[in-house]
Scaffold this motif. Structure first.
Motif, PDB file in Angstrom:
ATOM      1  N   CYS A   1      11.430   6.331   2.771  1.00  0.00           N
ATOM      2  CA  CYS A   1      10.667   6.850   1.642  1.00  0.00           C
ATOM      3  C   CYS A   1      11.575   6.963   0.416  1.00  0.00           C
ATOM      4  O   CYS A   1      11.209   6.536  -0.685  1.00  0.00           O
ATOM      5  CB  CYS A   1      10.069   8.205   2.004  1.00  0.00           C
ATOM      6  SG  CYS A   1       8.995   8.876   0.725  1.00  0.00           S
TER       7      CYS A   1
ATOM      8  N   ARG B   1       3.806  13.486   3.565  1.00  0.00           N
ATOM      9  CA  ARG B   1       2.433  13.136   3.153  1.00  0.00           C
ATOM     10  C   ARG B   1       2.100  11.682   3.438  1.00  0.00           C
ATOM     11  O   ARG B   1       0.940  11.342   3.640  1.00  0.00           O
ATOM     12  CB  ARG B   1       2.234  13.428   1.667  1.00  0.00           C
ATOM     13  CG  ARG B   1       2.465  14.866   1.310  1.00  0.00           C
ATOM     14  CD  ARG B   1       1.350  15.683   0.734  1.00  0.00           C
ATOM     15  NE  ARG B   1       0.253  15.110   0.067  1.00  0.00           N
ATOM     16  CZ  ARG B   1      -0.047  15.309  -1.204  1.00  0.00           C
ATOM     17  NH1 ARG B   1       0.758  16.018  -1.971  1.00  0.00           N
ATOM     18  NH2 ARG B   1      -1.153  14.806  -1.710  1.00  0.00           N
ATOM     19  N   LEU B   2       3.124  10.831   3.476  1.00  0.00           N
ATOM     20  CA  LEU B   2       2.905   9.403   3.738  1.00  0.00           C
ATOM     21  C   LEU B   2       3.107   9.039   5.206  1.00  0.00           C
ATOM     22  O   LEU B   2       2.956   7.863   5.569  1.00  0.00           O
ATOM     23  CB  LEU B   2       3.860   8.565   2.881  1.00  0.00           C
ATOM     24  CG  LEU B   2       3.645   8.653   1.373  1.00  0.00           C
ATOM     25  CD1 LEU B   2       4.787   8.002   0.638  1.00  0.00           C
ATOM     26  CD2 LEU B   2       2.315   8.026   1.003  1.00  0.00           C
TER      27      LEU B   2
ATOM     28  N   ASP C   1       0.812  -1.217   0.000  1.00  0.00           N
ATOM     29  CA  ASP C   1       0.000   0.000   0.000  1.00  0.00           C
ATOM     30  C   ASP C   1       0.849   1.271   0.000  1.00  0.00           C
ATOM     31  O   ASP C   1       0.482   2.266  -0.633  1.00  0.00           O
ATOM     32  CB  ASP C   1      -0.954   0.011   1.207  1.00  0.00           C
ATOM     33  CG  ASP C   1      -2.110  -0.964   1.032  1.00  0.00           C
ATOM     34  OD1 ASP C   1      -2.356  -1.407  -0.110  1.00  0.00           O
ATOM     35  OD2 ASP C   1      -2.764  -1.275   2.039  1.00  0.00           O
ATOM     36  N   THR C   2       1.988   1.242   0.701  1.00  0.00           N
ATOM     37  CA  THR C   2       2.860   2.429   0.728  1.00  0.00           C
ATOM     38  C   THR C   2       3.452   2.682  -0.652  1.00  0.00           C
ATOM     39  O   THR C   2       3.498   3.825  -1.116  1.00  0.00           O
ATOM     40  CB  THR C   2       3.973   2.263   1.785  1.00  0.00           C
ATOM     41  OG1 THR C   2       3.358   2.045   3.059  1.00  0.00           O
ATOM     42  CG2 THR C   2       4.869   3.482   1.845  1.00  0.00           C
TER      43      THR C   2
ATOM     44  N   SER D   1       0.813   4.196  -2.771  1.00  0.00           N
ATOM     45  CA  SER D   1       0.596   5.596  -2.403  1.00  0.00           C
ATOM     46  C   SER D   1       1.688   6.484  -2.973  1.00  0.00           C
ATOM     47  O   SER D   1       1.414   7.598  -3.448  1.00  0.00           O
ATOM     48  CB  SER D   1       0.528   5.751  -0.886  1.00  0.00           C
ATOM     49  OG  SER D   1      -0.619   5.116  -0.379  1.00  0.00           O
TER      50      SER D   1
ATOM     51  N   ALA E   1       0.908   6.915  -6.668  1.00  0.00           N
ATOM     52  CA  ALA E   1      -0.228   7.816  -6.888  1.00  0.00           C
ATOM     53  C   ALA E   1       0.176   9.274  -6.679  1.00  0.00           C
ATOM     54  O   ALA E   1      -0.172  10.147  -7.473  1.00  0.00           O
ATOM     55  CB  ALA E   1      -1.378   7.436  -5.960  1.00  0.00           C
ATOM     56  N   LEU E   2       0.937   9.537  -5.614  1.00  0.00           N
ATOM     57  CA  LEU E   2       1.366  10.913  -5.337  1.00  0.00           C
ATOM     58  C   LEU E   2       2.315  11.430  -6.412  1.00  0.00           C
ATOM     59  O   LEU E   2       2.238  12.602  -6.805  1.00  0.00           O
ATOM     60  CB  LEU E   2       2.002  11.003  -3.949  1.00  0.00           C
ATOM     61  CG  LEU E   2       1.023  10.862  -2.780  1.00  0.00           C
ATOM     62  CD1 LEU E   2       1.779  10.670  -1.468  1.00  0.00           C
ATOM     63  CD2 LEU E   2       0.107  12.068  -2.708  1.00  0.00           C
TER      64      LEU E   2
ATOM     65  N   ARG F   1      -5.241   1.584  -3.565  1.00  0.00           N
ATOM     66  CA  ARG F   1      -4.778   2.757  -2.823  1.00  0.00           C
ATOM     67  C   ARG F   1      -5.943   3.360  -2.043  1.00  0.00           C
ATOM     68  O   ARG F   1      -7.004   3.589  -2.598  1.00  0.00           O
ATOM     69  CB  ARG F   1      -4.217   3.802  -3.784  1.00  0.00           C
ATOM     70  CG  ARG F   1      -3.746   5.032  -3.020  1.00  0.00           C
ATOM     71  CD  ARG F   1      -3.041   5.998  -3.944  1.00  0.00           C
ATOM     72  NE  ARG F   1      -2.620   7.117  -3.158  1.00  0.00           N
ATOM     73  CZ  ARG F   1      -3.311   8.245  -3.046  1.00  0.00           C
ATOM     74  NH1 ARG F   1      -4.442   8.394  -3.657  1.00  0.00           N
ATOM     75  NH2 ARG F   1      -2.849   9.241  -2.313  1.00  0.00           N
ATOM     76  N   THR F   2      -5.720   3.592  -0.786  1.00  0.00           N
ATOM     77  CA  THR F   2      -6.720   4.264   0.029  1.00  0.00           C
ATOM     78  C   THR F   2      -6.526   5.760  -0.092  1.00  0.00           C
ATOM     79  O   THR F   2      -5.426   6.239  -0.355  1.00  0.00           O
ATOM     80  CB  THR F   2      -6.610   3.839   1.505  1.00  0.00           C
ATOM     81  OG1 THR F   2      -5.291   4.137   1.965  1.00  0.00           O
ATOM     82  CG2 THR F   2      -6.894   2.359   1.650  1.00  0.00           C
ATOM     83  N   LYS F   3      -7.579   6.520   0.090  1.00  0.00           N
ATOM     84  CA  LYS F   3      -7.503   7.994   0.004  1.00  0.00           C
ATOM     85  C   LYS F   3      -6.607   8.538   1.107  1.00  0.00           C
ATOM     86  O   LYS F   3      -6.642   8.074   2.225  1.00  0.00           O
ATOM     87  CB  LYS F   3      -8.896   8.589   0.149  1.00  0.00           C
ATOM     88  CG  LYS F   3      -9.778   8.276  -1.029  1.00  0.00           C
ATOM     89  CD  LYS F   3      -9.591   9.317  -2.080  1.00  0.00           C
ATOM     90  CE  LYS F   3     -10.517   9.043  -3.234  1.00  0.00           C
ATOM     91  NZ  LYS F   3     -10.226   9.761  -4.394  1.00  0.00           N
ATOM     92  N   GLN F   4      -5.842   9.543   0.744  1.00  0.00           N
ATOM     93  CA  GLN F   4      -4.940  10.213   1.701  1.00  0.00           C
ATOM     94  C   GLN F   4      -5.690  11.258   2.460  1.00  0.00           C
ATOM     95  O   GLN F   4      -6.457  11.991   1.948  1.00  0.00           O
ATOM     96  CB  GLN F   4      -3.770  10.865   0.970  1.00  0.00           C
ATOM     97  CG  GLN F   4      -2.849   9.879   0.351  1.00  0.00           C
ATOM     98  CD  GLN F   4      -1.958   9.176   1.332  1.00  0.00           C
ATOM     99  OE1 GLN F   4      -1.442   9.804   2.261  1.00  0.00           O
ATOM    100  NE2 GLN F   4      -1.799   7.892   1.211  1.00  0.00           N
TER     101      GLN F   4
END
Length: 166
Positions: free
Chosen positions: A44, A36-37, A13-14, A17, A20-21, A163-166
């Protein structure tokens, strides 16, 4: 013929994310990305680097407005070859790879062999491209152009599943 490396990357998931970003803003700094994560900077950075090394992230680019650059014509061009027994399709592909007017080239199924997406300043310059470049390629039996009247949707972003919403 070259075989593409198609192994699927293992992404959590990370990772999703991060992808996506970066699709939203490829210029985001590692510091902002990690913030943001809610992830520390070094892990990162390592994840981003691994995604680049594995080829999940192919490159970074700015998305440009073609019309503001004077490229008012977008054409979708179907190319059909007379025969597939010689090396003319491979030679065609080598030429296409060098042409900046061609945004994309796909070998396809159906009535045509290739589908090109081509940009030009105006109809005259598109006509010149067809006559001086495409019609000079050996083995082409037909060229069929469709001009885009209006762009309804244009993106190169890939939907990131899971991906879950941030």
């Amino acid at each position: 013929m070259q075989k593409k490396n198609t192994h699927r990357a293992l992404l959590d998931d990370t990772d999703l994310s991060i992808l996506a970003l970066l699709q939203e803003d490829a210029s985001i700094s590692n510091a902002e990305l990690s913030e943001r994560l809610s992830l520390s900077l070094t892990p990162c950075w390592r994840r981003r680097k691994r995604l680049e090394e594995e080829g999940v992230i192919k490159d970074y680019q700015a998305n440009l407005d073609r019309r503001k650059l004077g490229l008012d014509i977008m054409a979708f061009v179907h190319i059909r070859f007379a025969t597939h027994t010689d090396h003319t399709p491979e030679a065609f592909e080598a030429v296409i790879m060098q042409l900046p007017e061609v945004l994309s080239c796909h070998k396809i199924t159906g009535d045509a062999d290739y589908l090109l997406q081509v940009l030009a300043q105006d109809l005259d310059s598109y006509s010149d491209f067809v006559e001086s470049v495409l019609r000079r390629q050996l083995g082409i039996a037909s060229i069929q152009s469709s001009l885009a009247l209006r762009e309804v949707k244009t993106t190169s972003r890939i939907a990131i599943a899971g991906r879950t919403k941030q």
